[in-house]
Design a protein around this motif. Structure first.
Motif: not given
Length: 292
Positions: A179, A182-183, A166, A186-187
């Protein structure tokens, strides 16, 4: 306070050089300072043939070549072709906006997370998105792996790892939500689009998030307190042999004045393994060396 910009920035690239008294100055952007050793060796040769023979390290962990021939505000086409042949011009449309800094030892020594895959994926998404080619060449993403070596750098977007899985987002002077790692790519791309939208609404031509009033808060929707795990700070590692987490070693090599001369480059390349890392402190890390 809103900042009015009536022109684009003037940060140089290969296809948009800065014309100086000694010839064209070009900047080659590296994602997180990562650089295959062969590409550095090739660039040293390119500088010798088309520039002043040196390779300069920048405080954003990029490379510069000076003294390049030019005409009508453009670098010599032979030089451009030579740079492209090294692989150091992976995107002509997005070369100016590939501004991604990463903790130089991420994934190799200490740190909470390996941010190299995050940076690579972010670069892929950035270069695949035609709308993001119009970001300022000064728009900067900073990824700190949790050690705090880049926490003091000013930025437009970024993160700090709070553990291996995270990270807490950063937007200008604001801290965002925590977050999943892995996100993150894109974020960050989504946030870059939100900045572009706010910039268009404001009509100021802003280069940075903090040049738009309250843009950071607007991009995040909700105020988030800074996670206590981000309250860390680390100084640059010493110029010495470093012991990586995997048992191999790395050398942190000083580059006086950030100028990599041909002779110094020859000595460093003889010591390097497959890769080198350009640091924001205008030095080089030679990682993944096998112990004698």
């Amino acid at each position: 306070m809103s900042v009015e910009r009536d022109r684009t920035d003037r940060c140089p690239g290969v296809l948009r050089p800065w014309i100086a008294d000694d010839g064209a100055l070009v900047r080659l952007r590296l994602v997180g300072g990562a650089l295959p050793t062969q590409q550095l060796a090739d660039l040293v040769l390119v500088s010798g043939r088309h520039g002043n023979g040196d390779v300069h390290l920048t405080r954003r962990a990029n490379l510069q070549v000076r003294g390049v021939r030019h005409a009508d505000g453009e670098a010599d086409p032979e030089f451009v072709r030579a740079v492209a042949a090294t692989g150091l011009l992976p995107s002509r449309s997005h070369e100016l906006v590939r501004n991604i800094m990463v903790s130089p030892l991420s994934g190799r020594l200490a740190g909470r997370a390996d941010l190299r895959p995050v940076a690579s994926r972010l670069d892929e998404l950035l270069c695949a998105d035609p709308d993001l080619a119009d970001l300022s060449a000064r728009f900067l993403v900073v990824l700190d792996d949790g050690r705090g070596d880049l926490v003091d750098r000013s930025l437009d977007l970024g993160l700090m790892a709070v553990d291996a899985e995270q990270a807490q987002l950063r937007v200008g002077e604001h801290w965002g939500e925590v977050v999943a790692m892995e996100q993150v790519p894109e974020v960050l791309v989504h946030l870059a689009h939100r900045f572009r939208h706010l910039r268009e609404e404001a009509g100021t031509g802003a280069w940075h998030v903090d040049e738009l009033p309250d843009a950071g808060a607007a991009m995040l929707d909700t105020h988030h307190a800074r996670d206590l795990r981000t309250q860390v700070h680390a100084l640059p590692v010493p110029h010495d042999t470093l012991h990586q987490d995997d048992g191999r070693t790395a050398l942190h090599v000083d580059v006086p004045g950030g100028v990599l001369t041909h002779d110094l480059a020859t000595r460093i390349l003889a010591l390097a393994g497959r890769d080198v890392v350009v640091t924001p402190w205008r030095s080089l890390i030679l990682p993944d060396l096998e112990n004698a």
